[in-house]
Write a protein that holds these residues in place. Structure first.
Motif, PDB file in Angstrom:
ATOM      1  N   LEU A   1      14.583  43.403  24.223  1.00 35.50           N
ATOM      2  CA  LEU A   1      14.604  43.984  22.826  1.00 35.50           C
ATOM      3  C   LEU A   1      15.441  44.068  22.378  1.00 35.50           C
ATOM      4  O   LEU A   1      15.946  43.973  21.621  1.00 35.50           O
ATOM      5  N   GLN A   2      16.736  45.298  22.838  1.00 31.02           N
ATOM      6  CA  GLN A   2      18.058  45.322  22.579  1.00 31.02           C
ATOM      7  C   GLN A   2      17.875  46.158  20.891  1.00 31.02           C
ATOM      8  O   GLN A   2      19.112  46.556  20.918  1.00 31.02           O
ATOM      9  N   THR A   3      17.462  46.245  20.585  1.00 32.02           N
ATOM     10  CA  THR A   3      16.560  47.553  18.997  1.00 32.02           C
ATOM     11  C   THR A   3      15.585  48.658  19.283  1.00 32.02           C
ATOM     12  O   THR A   3      14.662  48.171  19.814  1.00 32.02           O
ATOM     13  N   PRO A   4      15.534  49.616  18.918  1.00 29.35           N
ATOM     14  CA  PRO A   4      14.893  50.672  18.576  1.00 29.35           C
ATOM     15  C   PRO A   4      13.730  50.200  18.223  1.00 29.35           C
ATOM     16  O   PRO A   4      13.033  50.771  18.820  1.00 29.35           O
ATOM     17  N   ASN A   5      13.577  49.530  16.559  1.00 26.97           N
ATOM     18  CA  ASN A   5      12.624  49.173  15.981  1.00 26.97           C
ATOM     19  C   ASN A   5      11.791  47.822  17.032  1.00 26.97           C
ATOM     20  O   ASN A   5      10.237  48.080  16.558  1.00 26.97           O
TER      21      ASN A   5
ATOM     22  N   ARG B   1      19.038  37.503  20.637  1.00 26.22           N
ATOM     23  CA  ARG B   1      20.105  38.505  21.292  1.00 26.22           C
ATOM     24  C   ARG B   1      21.433  38.172  21.519  1.00 26.22           C
ATOM     25  O   ARG B   1      22.039  39.644  21.655  1.00 26.22           O
ATOM     26  N   GLN B   2      22.035  36.956  21.463  1.00 27.02           N
ATOM     27  CA  GLN B   2      23.013  37.360  21.864  1.00 27.02           C
ATOM     28  C   GLN B   2      24.087  38.380  20.624  1.00 27.02           C
ATOM     29  O   GLN B   2      24.971  38.837  20.736  1.00 27.02           O
ATOM     30  N   ALA B   3      23.140  37.636  18.870  1.00 24.86           N
ATOM     31  CA  ALA B   3      23.654  38.391  18.274  1.00 24.86           C
ATOM     32  C   ALA B   3      23.676  39.630  18.605  1.00 24.86           C
ATOM     33  O   ALA B   3      24.011  40.781  17.706  1.00 24.86           O
ATOM     34  N   SER B   4      22.633  40.137  18.873  1.00 27.88           N
ATOM     35  CA  SER B   4      22.127  41.474  18.871  1.00 27.88           C
ATOM     36  C   SER B   4      22.920  42.580  19.670  1.00 27.88           C
ATOM     37  O   SER B   4      23.550  43.063  19.424  1.00 27.88           O
ATOM     38  N   ILE B   5      24.152  42.195  20.571  1.00 28.86           N
ATOM     39  CA  ILE B   5      24.152  42.271  21.915  1.00 28.86           C
ATOM     40  C   ILE B   5      25.817  42.546  21.138  1.00 28.86           C
ATOM     41  O   ILE B   5      26.839  43.803  20.811  1.00 28.86           O
ATOM     42  N   LEU B   6      26.392  41.370  20.056  1.00 24.45           N
ATOM     43  CA  LEU B   6      27.728  42.466  19.640  1.00 24.45           C
ATOM     44  C   LEU B   6      27.828  42.675  18.307  1.00 24.45           C
ATOM     45  O   LEU B   6      28.317  43.357  17.941  1.00 24.45           O
ATOM     46  N   TRP B   7      26.321  42.846  17.453  1.00 26.07           N
ATOM     47  CA  TRP B   7      26.200  43.989  16.952  1.00 26.07           C
ATOM     48  C   TRP B   7      27.009  45.373  17.158  1.00 26.07           C
ATOM     49  O   TRP B   7      26.753  46.117  16.820  1.00 26.07           O
TER      50      TRP B   7
ATOM     51  N   PHE C   1      23.436  59.968  10.027  1.00 22.06           N
ATOM     52  CA  PHE C   1      22.656  58.774   9.488  1.00 22.06           C
ATOM     53  C   PHE C   1      22.508  57.756   9.115  1.00 22.06           C
ATOM     54  O   PHE C   1      22.093  56.412   9.782  1.00 22.06           O
ATOM     55  N   TRP C   2      24.311  57.344   9.054  1.00 20.31           N
ATOM     56  CA  TRP C   2      23.977  55.865   8.755  1.00 20.31           C
ATOM     57  C   TRP C   2      24.434  55.061   9.547  1.00 20.31           C
ATOM     58  O   TRP C   2      24.570  54.357   9.845  1.00 20.31           O
ATOM     59  N   GLN C   3      25.228  55.782  10.924  1.00 19.24           N
ATOM     60  CA  GLN C   3      25.363  54.973  12.327  1.00 19.24           C
ATOM     61  C   GLN C   3      23.376  54.962  12.937  1.00 19.24           C
ATOM     62  O   GLN C   3      23.950  53.850  13.488  1.00 19.24           O
ATOM     63  N   ARG C   4      23.031  55.923  12.544  1.00 26.12           N
ATOM     64  CA  ARG C   4      21.453  55.477  13.456  1.00 26.12           C
ATOM     65  C   ARG C   4      21.467  54.747  12.458  1.00 26.12           C
ATOM     66  O   ARG C   4      19.951  53.315  13.102  1.00 26.12           O
ATOM     67  N   GLN C   5      21.487  53.784  11.331  1.00 20.57           N
ATOM     68  CA  GLN C   5      20.570  53.161  10.363  1.00 20.57           C
ATOM     69  C   GLN C   5      21.143  51.854  11.003  1.00 20.57           C
ATOM     70  O   GLN C   5      20.781  50.580  11.439  1.00 20.57           O
ATOM     71  N   LEU C   6      22.800  51.666  10.987  1.00 17.68           N
ATOM     72  CA  LEU C   6      23.462  50.356  11.745  1.00 17.68           C
ATOM     73  C   LEU C   6      22.041  50.502  13.289  1.00 17.68           C
ATOM     74  O   LEU C   6      22.476  48.825  13.153  1.00 17.68           O
ATOM     75  N   LEU C   7      22.235  51.440  13.550  1.00 16.54           N
ATOM     76  CA  LEU C   7      22.181  50.657  15.041  1.00 16.54           C
ATOM     77  C   LEU C   7      20.460  50.297  15.256  1.00 16.54           C
ATOM     78  O   LEU C   7      20.151  49.538  16.133  1.00 16.54           O
ATOM     79  N   ALA C   8      19.760  50.937  14.032  1.00 23.66           N
ATOM     80  CA  ALA C   8      18.071  50.486  13.675  1.00 23.66           C
ATOM     81  C   ALA C   8      18.201  48.981  13.149  1.00 23.66           C
ATOM     82  O   ALA C   8      16.889  48.557  13.382  1.00 23.66           O
ATOM     83  N   GLU C   9      18.971  48.404  13.164  1.00 26.16           N
ATOM     84  CA  GLU C   9      18.656  46.810  12.782  1.00 26.16           C
ATOM     85  C   GLU C   9      17.938  45.996  13.464  1.00 26.16           C
ATOM     86  O   GLU C   9      18.092  45.835  15.034  1.00 26.16           O
ATOM     87  N   SER C  10      17.343  44.811  13.173  1.00 26.89           N
ATOM     88  CA  SER C  10      16.320  44.085  13.870  1.00 26.89           C
ATOM     89  C   SER C  10      17.618  43.434  14.377  1.00 26.89           C
ATOM     90  O   SER C  10      18.331  42.925  13.516  1.00 26.89           O
ATOM     91  N   LEU C  11      16.518  42.583  15.277  1.00 26.21           N
ATOM     92  CA  LEU C  11      16.813  41.122  16.019  1.00 26.21           C
ATOM     93  C   LEU C  11      17.287  40.055  15.174  1.00 26.21           C
ATOM     94  O   LEU C  11      19.126  39.818  15.043  1.00 26.21           O
ATOM     95  N   PHE C  12      16.454  39.773  13.928  1.00 23.53           N
ATOM     96  CA  PHE C  12      16.604  38.376  12.758  1.00 23.53           C
ATOM     97  C   PHE C  12      17.779  39.423  12.302  1.00 23.53           C
ATOM     98  O   PHE C  12      18.521  38.519  11.497  1.00 23.53           O
TER      99      PHE C  12
ATOM    100  N   HIS D   1      21.536  41.416   2.906  1.00 21.80           N
ATOM    101  CA  HIS D   1      20.263  42.982   3.238  1.00 21.80           C
ATOM    102  C   HIS D   1      20.248  42.624   4.282  1.00 21.80           C
ATOM    103  O   HIS D   1      19.816  42.228   4.977  1.00 21.80           O
ATOM    104  N   SER D   2      19.813  43.982   4.549  1.00 21.69           N
ATOM    105  CA  SER D   2      18.555  44.842   5.781  1.00 21.69           C
ATOM    106  C   SER D   2      17.221  43.686   6.168  1.00 21.69           C
ATOM    107  O   SER D   2      16.772  44.048   4.834  1.00 21.69           O
ATOM    108  N   TYR D   3      17.363  43.305   7.239  1.00 20.71           N
ATOM    109  CA  TYR D   3      15.777  42.548   7.174  1.00 20.71           C
ATOM    110  C   TYR D   3      14.866  43.909   8.674  1.00 20.71           C
ATOM    111  O   TYR D   3      13.664  42.790   8.599  1.00 20.71           O
TER     112      TYR D   3
END
Length: 459
Positions: A170-174, A260-266, A285-296, A325-327
């Protein structure tokens, strides 16, 4: 450099993205019961969508009958987990916190020299190797069902190896939170039918990845962007990928691998920002937001970076800007400034890097999105050395205060005028005309570095 393969890396590296949200590690709640040869560790993760409570139980029974021991130890671990959940439930409900309760079980039977046991080895300790197990059994369902009916809250149980595989996939918290919702729904269905609705936790993970759930939020954001006039039509890549998912097309596996590859690089990009903080508890807070980005969402951001070498030489020399924009979060907008290579040019790094704050503020006043809370500006410079390409990135985060209704109306009018002007122009340097099929090409070599000017830090 080939993008890393998470399945080939140690598990402690696979879970780093989740550890970024860790609030309590090795807390006073950690216990070791030498009599029952059981150790426990409680962990708390503040994920963007809710609070994740994890209880890790490791049991090391002395065995002679593996099947009996596994069943008894598993049952005892679940009973322990149910008591743990009950103790925390009132506290969380009183604070009105959305919480998920997860029990991770690992059984490492202690093997005597005269005992012959057949189990899977997942540890370097020859005397305490982990047993692979499933919790999609009738006995487990009955245990969890009785408690869920009494408390109204489900305890979700996974074996350690399955849990690590979930995190690696999954690679992402959401995405993790949505998987837990998916698992919870499967359990509730099983409670009604008095039997498991999935063969194993691995099967459930595969079902989740094949479900529309991984694109639902992105499609919601896409529709909202059209409504606000930020874009004229649906994202063609999102449409193609979600349709492939829905129709179970052969391209689905390729799309998953690309995300999956893009998620690891992000994550690697974000991790360099995280290194500026001494501990997870101090993350802004902003760093947490960067990490919260979804797979897409991560896929779109990384894809924009990788498209740079295919841009015209004129664009690379003079520089250009791409809006993304964040998706995952409608309140988060990205401005990617690709610095021009011409030294001293209007869009060179020397000219623009000192003005990222001004650019971010200007963009924030022009976006007619009521939910907007942060504009993220990335100043990107590509450095080519021999056969390798390096990226150096300047970062600025602009917090945005909520707009008044009058301000939103004015910005909508300005946006409509801007869109009309855009449509009359023959070409747009930021217009992406790439076809989805181009994504079949392997990602080029790329090393990532990040520069955060000390004067640009935001809280």
């Amino acid at each position: 450099m080939t993008p890393p393969n998470p399945t080939s890396e140690p598990h402690n590296q696979l879970t780093q993205w989740l550890e970024s949200y860790l609030q309590a590690l090795k807390s006073p709640d950690d216990k070791q019961d030498t009599h029952n040869k059981k150790s426990t560790m409680q962990q708390l993760y503040q994920l963007p969508l809710g609070q994740l409570r994890v209880l890790r139980v490791t049991a090391a029974p002395s065995v002679s009958d593996t099947k009996t021991t596994m069943s008894a130890t598993r049952s005892a671990a679940i009973k322990f987990g149910l008591r743990w959940k009950k103790a925390l439930l009132k506290q969380d409900e009183a604070q009105q916190i959305a919480s998920a309760y997860v029990l991770i079980v690992e059984i490492k039977p202690t093997v005597n020299s005269d005992t012959s046991i057949d189990y899977q080895h997942h540890s370097h300790n020859h005397n305490a190797s982990a047993m692979s197990m499933s919790f999609a059994t009738k006995e487990v369902i009955e245990q969890l069902s009785a408690d869920a009916k009494a408390s109204g809250v489900v305890l979700q149980v996974f074996g350690r190896q399955d849990w690590l595989q979930i995190l690696a996939t999954l690679q992402t918290p959401n995405e993790l939170w949505r998987l837990l919702d998916y698992h919870k729904a499967a359990l509730q269905k099983a409670f009604v039918n008095a039997k498991s609705s999935f063969a194993s936790e691995q099967t459930l993970l595969s079902q989740f990845m094949a479900s529309p759930a991984i694109y639902t939020q992105a499609l919601t954001i896409d529709n909202a962007l059209i409504k606000y006039g930020i874009q004229d039509e649906p994202n063609s890549r999102l449409v193609a990928m979600s349709l492939a998912q829905r129709n179970k097309a052969a391209t689905t596996k390729r799309f998953h691998e690309q995300m999956r590859q893009a998620s690891i690089l992000w994550y690697q990009l974000s991790a360099q920002m995280l290194s500026k903080s001494s501990s997870a508890e101090q993350l802004p807070f902003w760093q947490r937001q960067l990490l919260a980005e979804s797979l897409f969402s991560r896929y779109e951001l990384i894809r924009t970076l990788y498209q740079h070498p295919s841009r015209s030489m004129e664009q690379q020399q003079t520089g250009y800007v791409v809006h993304q924009h964040s998706y995952e979060n409608l309140g988060q907008h990205y401005v990617l400034i690709f610095y021009g290579q011409q030294s001293g040019g209007k869009q060179s790094r020397e000219a623009l890097a000192p003005n990222l704050a001004t650019i971010a503020k200007d963009v924030s006043t022009r976006l007619p999105i009521a939910e907007l809370h942060h504009v993220i500006v990335l100043g990107i410079e590509f450095i080519v050395e021999a056969a390798d390409t390096f990226i150096d990135i300047d970062l600025f985060i602009q917090p945005v205060t909520a707009m008044s209704e009058k301000e939103r109306q004015l910005t909508r009018q300005l946006q409509r005028l801007h869109n009309q002007q855009q449509r009359t122009q023959k070409g747009d340097a930021t217009d992406d005309k790439s076809d989805v099929d181009k994504s079949k090409k392997p990602l080029p070599t790329m090393y990532l570095s990040l520069n955060i000017p000390a004067s640009k830090k935001q809280s």
